[in-house]
Write a protein that holds these residues in place. Structure first.
Motif, PDB file in Angstrom:
ATOM      1  N   GLY A   1       0.698  -1.423   0.228  1.00  0.00           N
ATOM      2  CA  GLY A   1      -0.218   0.242   0.022  1.00  0.00           C
ATOM      3  C   GLY A   1       0.432   1.587  -0.184  1.00  0.00           C
ATOM      4  N   TRP A   2       0.247   2.218  -0.432  1.00  0.00           N
ATOM      5  CA  TRP A   2       0.649   3.714  -0.411  1.00  0.00           C
ATOM      6  C   TRP A   2       1.037   3.866   1.019  1.00  0.00           C
ATOM      7  CZ3 TRP A   2       3.514   5.834  -4.493  1.00  0.00           C
ATOM      8  CH2 TRP A   2       3.483   5.508  -5.371  1.00  0.00           C
ATOM      9  N   ARG A   3       1.795   5.072   0.930  1.00  0.00           N
ATOM     10  CA  ARG A   3       1.941   5.606   2.290  1.00  0.00           C
ATOM     11  C   ARG A   3       2.215   7.458   2.333  1.00  0.00           C
ATOM     12  NH1 ARG A   3       1.188   1.285   3.726  1.00  0.00           N
ATOM     13  NH2 ARG A   3       1.939  -0.331   5.887  1.00  0.00           N
ATOM     14  N   SER A   4       2.460   8.161   2.974  1.00  0.00           N
ATOM     15  CA  SER A   4       2.243   9.430   2.671  1.00  0.00           C
ATOM     16  C   SER A   4       2.826  10.520   3.792  1.00  0.00           C
ATOM     17  CB  SER A   4       0.771  10.671   2.374  1.00  0.00           C
ATOM     18  OG  SER A   4       0.160  10.393   3.351  1.00  0.00           O
ATOM     19  N   ALA A   5       3.961  11.001   3.334  1.00  0.00           N
ATOM     20  CA  ALA A   5       4.119  12.079   4.680  1.00  0.00           C
ATOM     21  C   ALA A   5       4.676  13.650   4.369  1.00  0.00           C
ATOM     22  CB  ALA A   5       5.506  11.285   4.926  1.00  0.00           C
ATOM     23  N   SER A   6       4.537  14.050   4.671  1.00  0.00           N
ATOM     24  CA  SER A   6       5.105  15.517   5.090  1.00  0.00           C
ATOM     25  C   SER A   6       6.570  15.919   4.324  1.00  0.00           C
ATOM     26  CB  SER A   6       5.363  16.581   5.873  1.00  0.00           C
ATOM     27  OG  SER A   6       4.941  18.391   5.590  1.00  0.00           O
TER      28      SER A   6
ATOM     29  N   THR B   1       4.935  14.926 -17.053  1.00  0.00           N
ATOM     30  CA  THR B   1       3.926  14.710 -16.590  1.00  0.00           C
ATOM     31  C   THR B   1       4.066  13.671 -15.020  1.00  0.00           C
ATOM     32  OG1 THR B   1       2.905  14.137 -18.105  1.00  0.00           O
ATOM     33  CG2 THR B   1       1.619  13.387 -17.246  1.00  0.00           C
ATOM     34  N   VAL B   2       2.466  13.874 -13.856  1.00  0.00           N
ATOM     35  CA  VAL B   2       2.799  13.104 -12.434  1.00  0.00           C
ATOM     36  C   VAL B   2       1.620  13.103 -12.408  1.00  0.00           C
ATOM     37  CG1 VAL B   2       3.515  13.355 -10.634  1.00  0.00           C
ATOM     38  CG2 VAL B   2       4.581  14.709 -12.264  1.00  0.00           C
ATOM     39  N   ALA B   3       1.934  11.175 -11.936  1.00  0.00           N
ATOM     40  CA  ALA B   3       0.451  10.886 -11.800  1.00  0.00           C
ATOM     41  C   ALA B   3      -0.364  11.505 -10.634  1.00  0.00           C
ATOM     42  CB  ALA B   3       0.841   9.381 -11.664  1.00  0.00           C
ATOM     43  N   SER B   4      -1.542  10.939 -10.842  1.00  0.00           N
ATOM     44  CA  SER B   4      -1.933  12.096  -9.526  1.00  0.00           C
ATOM     45  C   SER B   4      -1.792  11.101  -8.345  1.00  0.00           C
ATOM     46  CB  SER B   4      -3.537  11.935  -9.800  1.00  0.00           C
ATOM     47  OG  SER B   4      -4.623  12.538 -10.680  1.00  0.00           O
ATOM     48  N   PRO B   5      -1.923  11.675  -7.001  1.00  0.00           N
ATOM     49  CA  PRO B   5      -1.962  11.379  -5.772  1.00  0.00           C
ATOM     50  C   PRO B   5      -2.626  10.042  -5.401  1.00  0.00           C
ATOM     51  CG  PRO B   5      -2.704  13.448  -5.379  1.00  0.00           C
ATOM     52  CD  PRO B   5      -2.543  13.468  -7.257  1.00  0.00           C
ATOM     53  N   PRO B   6      -1.802   8.893  -4.780  1.00  0.00           N
ATOM     54  CA  PRO B   6      -2.612   7.474  -4.986  1.00  0.00           C
ATOM     55  C   PRO B   6      -4.173   8.000  -3.844  1.00  0.00           C
ATOM     56  CG  PRO B   6      -0.733   7.501  -4.772  1.00  0.00           C
ATOM     57  CD  PRO B   6      -0.525   8.635  -4.827  1.00  0.00           C
ATOM     58  N   ASP B   7      -5.304   7.765  -3.921  1.00  0.00           N
ATOM     59  CA  ASP B   7      -6.709   7.700  -3.167  1.00  0.00           C
ATOM     60  C   ASP B   7      -6.564   7.425  -1.594  1.00  0.00           C
ATOM     61  OD1 ASP B   7      -7.645   9.698  -5.234  1.00  0.00           O
ATOM     62  OD2 ASP B   7      -8.495   7.354  -6.002  1.00  0.00           O
ATOM     63  N   SER B   8      -5.410   6.101  -1.747  1.00  0.00           N
ATOM     64  CA  SER B   8      -5.817   5.890  -0.765  1.00  0.00           C
ATOM     65  C   SER B   8      -4.530   5.694   0.332  1.00  0.00           C
ATOM     66  CB  SER B   8      -6.097   3.781  -0.717  1.00  0.00           C
ATOM     67  OG  SER B   8      -5.203   3.174  -1.835  1.00  0.00           O
ATOM     68  N   ALA B   9      -3.876   6.324   0.247  1.00  0.00           N
ATOM     69  CA  ALA B   9      -2.274   6.435   0.821  1.00  0.00           C
ATOM     70  C   ALA B   9      -2.837   6.340   2.482  1.00  0.00           C
ATOM     71  CB  ALA B   9      -1.529   7.681   0.232  1.00  0.00           C
ATOM     72  N   GLN B  10      -1.524   5.821   2.986  1.00  0.00           N
ATOM     73  CA  GLN B  10      -2.114   6.411   4.329  1.00  0.00           C
ATOM     74  C   GLN B  10      -1.318   6.792   5.033  1.00  0.00           C
ATOM     75  OE1 GLN B  10      -1.439   2.358   6.484  1.00  0.00           O
ATOM     76  NE2 GLN B  10      -1.139   3.493   8.722  1.00  0.00           N
ATOM     77  N   ALA B  11      -1.307   8.084   5.544  1.00  0.00           N
ATOM     78  CA  ALA B  11      -0.693   9.686   6.089  1.00  0.00           C
ATOM     79  C   ALA B  11       0.508   8.319   7.082  1.00  0.00           C
ATOM     80  CB  ALA B  11      -1.325  10.526   6.605  1.00  0.00           C
ATOM     81  N   VAL B  12       1.548   8.564   7.321  1.00  0.00           N
ATOM     82  CA  VAL B  12       2.413   8.084   8.261  1.00  0.00           C
ATOM     83  C   VAL B  12       3.407   9.599   8.779  1.00  0.00           C
ATOM     84  CG1 VAL B  12       2.079   6.301   7.381  1.00  0.00           C
ATOM     85  CG2 VAL B  12       4.122   8.038   7.126  1.00  0.00           C
ATOM     86  N   PRO B  13       3.292   9.371  10.253  1.00  0.00           N
ATOM     87  CA  PRO B  13       4.174  10.738  10.774  1.00  0.00           C
ATOM     88  C   PRO B  13       5.775  10.840   9.796  1.00  0.00           C
ATOM     89  CG  PRO B  13       3.743   9.771  12.620  1.00  0.00           C
ATOM     90  CD  PRO B  13       3.108   8.586  11.175  1.00  0.00           C
ATOM     91  N   ALA B  14       6.778  11.946   9.222  1.00  0.00           N
ATOM     92  CA  ALA B  14       7.893  12.195   8.524  1.00  0.00           C
ATOM     93  C   ALA B  14       8.720  11.411  10.143  1.00  0.00           C
ATOM     94  CB  ALA B  14       7.395  13.596   9.249  1.00  0.00           C
ATOM     95  N   ALA B  15       8.735  10.916  10.388  1.00  0.00           N
ATOM     96  CA  ALA B  15      10.256  10.900  11.475  1.00  0.00           C
ATOM     97  C   ALA B  15       9.989  10.051  11.225  1.00  0.00           C
ATOM     98  CB  ALA B  15      10.047  10.956  13.031  1.00  0.00           C
ATOM     99  N   SER B  16       8.520   8.378  10.722  1.00  0.00           N
ATOM    100  CA  SER B  16       8.893   7.140  10.610  1.00  0.00           C
ATOM    101  C   SER B  16       9.724   6.701   9.107  1.00  0.00           C
ATOM    102  CB  SER B  16       7.553   6.896  10.765  1.00  0.00           C
ATOM    103  OG  SER B  16       6.360   7.160   9.480  1.00  0.00           O
ATOM    104  N   ALA B  17       9.500   8.180   8.164  1.00  0.00           N
ATOM    105  CA  ALA B  17       9.525   8.080   6.721  1.00  0.00           C
ATOM    106  C   ALA B  17      11.631   7.516   7.190  1.00  0.00           C
ATOM    107  CB  ALA B  17       9.297   8.491   6.052  1.00  0.00           C
ATOM    108  N   GLY B  18      12.335   6.765   7.275  1.00  0.00           N
ATOM    109  CA  GLY B  18      13.786   6.828   7.313  1.00  0.00           C
ATOM    110  C   GLY B  18      13.682   5.344   6.232  1.00  0.00           C
ATOM    111  N   GLY B  19      14.974   5.260   6.570  1.00  0.00           N
ATOM    112  CA  GLY B  19      15.397   3.129   6.080  1.00  0.00           C
ATOM    113  C   GLY B  19      16.241   3.707   5.107  1.00  0.00           C
ATOM    114  N   ALA B  20      17.315   2.535   4.468  1.00  0.00           N
ATOM    115  CA  ALA B  20      18.250   2.608   2.839  1.00  0.00           C
ATOM    116  C   ALA B  20      17.509   3.733   2.122  1.00  0.00           C
ATOM    117  CB  ALA B  20      18.514   1.582   2.952  1.00  0.00           C
ATOM    118  N   LEU B  21      16.408   3.105   1.588  1.00  0.00           N
ATOM    119  CA  LEU B  21      15.467   3.626   0.289  1.00  0.00           C
ATOM    120  C   LEU B  21      15.151   5.211   0.390  1.00  0.00           C
ATOM    121  CD1 LEU B  21      14.000   0.243  -1.118  1.00  0.00           C
ATOM    122  CD2 LEU B  21      15.715   1.834  -1.743  1.00  0.00           C
ATOM    123  N   LEU B  22      14.864   5.684   1.447  1.00  0.00           N
ATOM    124  CA  LEU B  22      13.613   6.924   2.022  1.00  0.00           C
ATOM    125  C   LEU B  22      14.780   7.680   2.253  1.00  0.00           C
ATOM    126  CD1 LEU B  22      10.576   5.544   3.648  1.00  0.00           C
ATOM    127  CD2 LEU B  22      11.277   7.319   1.342  1.00  0.00           C
ATOM    128  N   GLY B  23      16.432   7.097   3.358  1.00  0.00           N
ATOM    129  CA  GLY B  23      17.178   8.996   2.889  1.00  0.00           C
ATOM    130  C   GLY B  23      17.016   9.159   4.190  1.00  0.00           C
TER     131      GLY B  23
END
Length: 281
Positions: free
Chosen positions: A134-139, A259-281
């Motif tokens: 599933g898609w996630r979203s963060a600030s 050209t950019v696709a529309s934002p996924p409708d069902s994306a789950q918002a997560v705290p920006a602090a949790s968006a880490g790891g090798a692929l997310l910087g």
């Protein structure tokens, strides 16, 4: 969204290393050694720092195809992270595909999809061990850095901001880069751009290490600017006590529609602090 403790640990090793020097990655841009000759012919004095900052501002008002290659190697490890896709920096929209490969490992190809829309970044792993794709979203503004030479959520504009903070910039001649003539500038990075928006724990570790090194932190930044005043390549290099890191970001197809696709409708918002790891910087 975190892949494994091993991959995250590689970033931590890079952060904790205690010494820097520019290495052979300085030759990676065009297969030529990058030097600034003291014997070059006299020319009117130029403010290289002002020219690079002006190029950053101009580039941020344009579009480009991003091709960033971040490499961490040493201490028996060799990882390459690639970030590719079209990006409209003026409109704050883009689509990026991030992949990670380990030299000698099989299979390779951990992949992350990202969509930038304004101040929100949407991301997902096409394949997850637990079956969750599933898609996630963060600030975008609140995301933080977890390792040196990484951008939060792989934001290419963050790399440009780091470049604008380089110091001791000098002109280093003209070269053909990405098929176009470009002016080459070379300079240094201190703790401010290197620790920019870094998570508190990592930032404290970096600042402690840098305090031991002193003011002359030998981390380098090289920038190539086209005749139109647009940045076409950025090379950041740091060699930390046997763990060498480099980030080579090429910007091509300047000004072409994105050209950019529309934002996924069902994306789950997560705290920006949790968006880490090798692929997310």
């Amino acid at each position: 969204m975190r892949r494994s403790a091993t991959l995250i640990g590689i970033s931590a090793i890079a952060v904790l290393a205690s010494g820097c020097s520019s290495g052979s990655e300085d030759q990676a841009a065009d297969g030529k050694e990058q030097t600034t000759s003291a014997a070059s012919s006299p020319a009117p004095a130029v403010d290289a720092g002002r020219e690079v900052r002006a190029a950053v501002d101009t580039t941020k008002q344009s579009t480009a195809r991003i091709d960033d290659r971040i490499r961490l190697h040493g201490m028996g490890q060799d990882y390459t992270i690639t970030v590719k896709g079209p990006f409209d920096m003026k409109a704050d929209r883009g689509s990026l595909k991030v992949s990670l490969a380990q030299t000698g490992a099989s299979p390779n190809g951990a992949v992350l999809d990202e969509v930038f829309h304004g101040n929100t970044v949407y991301f997902r792993m096409p394949e997850e061990m637990n079956g969750d794709t599933g898609w996630r979203s963060a600030s975008r503004d609140e995301a933080e850095v977890h390792a040196l030479l990484r951008a939060p959520l792989n934001d290419p504009e963050f790399v440009l901001r780091q470049v604008s903070m380089a110091h001791s910039l000098t002109a280093a001649g003209e070269e053909k880069v990405n098929g176009v003539p470009a002016r080459h500038y070379t300079g240094k990075l201190d703790h401010k751009p290197l620790a920019l928006r870094m998570v508190k724990e990592r930032r404290e570790q970096v600042e402690e290490a840098m305090a031991m090194i002193g003011d002359e932190l030998p981390a380098t930044a090289d920038v190539w600017v086209t005749e139109d005043g647009l940045i076409t390549r950025v090379l950041l290099v740091c060699d930390l006590a046997g763990m060498k890191m480099s980030s080579t970001m090429n910007l091509t197809d300047a000004g072409k529609p994105v050209t950019v696709a529309s934002p996924p409708d069902s994306a789950q918002a997560v705290p920006a602090a949790s968006a880490g790891g090798a692929l997310l910087g």
